[in-house]
Design an enzyme around this catalytic site. Structure first.
Site, PDB file in Angstrom:
ATOM      1  CG  ASP A 200      71.415 -37.077  42.870  1.00 30.00           C
ATOM      2  OD1 ASP A 200      71.537 -37.657  43.960  1.00 30.00           O
ATOM      3  OD2 ASP A 200      70.997 -37.636  41.842  1.00 30.00           O
TER       4      ASP A 200
ATOM      5  CG  ASP B  62      77.699 -39.192  34.668  1.00 28.70           C
ATOM      6  OD1 ASP B  62      78.034 -39.652  35.787  1.00 28.70           O
ATOM      7  OD2 ASP B  62      77.814 -39.851  33.605  1.00 28.70           O
TER       8      ASP B  62
ATOM      9  CG  ASN C 281      76.914 -40.271  43.126  1.00 30.60           C
ATOM     10  OD1 ASN C 281      75.725 -40.521  42.998  1.00 30.60           O
ATOM     11  ND2 ASN C 281      77.744 -40.218  42.099  1.00 30.60           N
TER      12      ASN C 281
ATOM     13  CE1 TYR D 104      76.988 -50.573  48.562  1.00 28.24           C
ATOM     14  CE2 TYR D 104      76.467 -52.263  50.178  1.00 28.24           C
ATOM     15  CZ  TYR D 104      76.574 -50.937  49.839  1.00 28.24           C
ATOM     16  OH  TYR D 104      76.276 -49.956  50.751  1.00 28.24           O
TER      17      TYR D 104
END
Length: 270
Positions: free
Chosen positions: A38, A64, A92, A166
């Site tokens: 993460d 990242d 993620n 999304y």
């Protein structure tokens, strides 16, 4: 055929909190070695810091994951710890509300980079490592080398302007899953996705705190009449990661309590 993942090594991205953390914890409980990955080092430390420093099947990596070098370092750290990678769970992901008339506020580029491109790059690089390991180990042709599981959403099939970015990202994840599945099948790597509806994630908990009426709206829009626990999503991931799903690839498994069967446009999209 059991759903066992015992002894396998998994990378779970986005695993410092919420659904990703639940999936990673579930795989650990089922006997897998798991690399928790993460960008949020503070949350990772709080959740698994002590376990990661102990002798056992838990490690953590912060960075990242939209950067290729970070992905390469993640894979190297996993292989250094556990010698191989058998399972990749791309958890993620972000959600946001889109301003559909504002190119600066629609969120499309942000979610494309964070949800889709990062998952694609880590899938490609993980698949290469799986293949390289098989070549060094002289694995027989036709042997299954690994399983990649993407997290998607029933938003990919919905038309809600406020979820423009999304929904687009989720639809892209579904198609990416199918394309990678066909391309990697000859190499012995399966690729599937789990598209979920309302799961008690960190973001949904926050939304319910701010809008308590959402709970009734969601349950009324879901034929099974409730919100799923993260563990139920984790169990679906375990199935796709296990040998029990050995002849399944390129599929988007819907875990939504039947919500996608209904056309409830006004219900909160969580």
């Amino acid at each position: 055929m059991s759903f066992s993942v015992s002894g396998k090594t998994a990378i779970v991205t986005g695993s410092a909190s919420g659904i990703g953390l639940a999936i990673a914890r579930h795989l650990v409980d089922k006997g897998a070695n798991v690399m928790f990955a993460d960008v949020d080092e503070t949350k990772l430390e709080a959740e698994v810091g002590d376990e990661a420093r102990a002798e056992g099947g838990v490690r953590m990596f912060s960075g990242d994951l939209t950067e290729k070098l970070t992905i390469a370092n993640l894979l190297s750290a996993t292989i250094d710890a556990f010698e191989r990678v058998d399972i990749l769970v791309n958890a993620n992901r972000r959600t946001l509300v889109s301003d559909i008339l504002n190119p600066e506020g629609d969120g499309v580029e942000e979610l494309w980079r964070h949800n889709v491109l990062s998952a694609l790059r880590i899938s490609q690089m993980t698949a290469k490592r799986m293949i390289q390991h098989a070549q060094r180990a002289e694995v027989e042709p036709g042997t299954m080398l690994g399983s990649i599981i993407n997290l998607s959403s029933i938003a990919s099939q919905a038309t809600r302007p406020e979820l423009l970015a999304y929904s687009m990202a989720s639809a892209a994840m579904d198609q990416m899953t199918r394309s990678l599945a066909v391309g990697l099948a000859p190499k012995g790597i399966r690729v599937n996705a789990v598209a979920f509806g309302s799961v008690m994630s960190a973001s949904l908990q926050a939304a319910l705190k701010e809008h308590p009426d959402f709970r009734d709206q969601i349950t009324e829009a879901t034929p099974l009449g409730r919100i799923a626990a993260p563990a139920e999503l984790a169990e679906a991931v375990q199935f796709l990661a296990s040998d029990a799903s050995g002849f399944i690839t390129g599929q988007v498994l819907t875990v939504d309590g039947g919500r996608g069967l209904l056309d409830v446009v006004c219900a909160p999209a969580h």
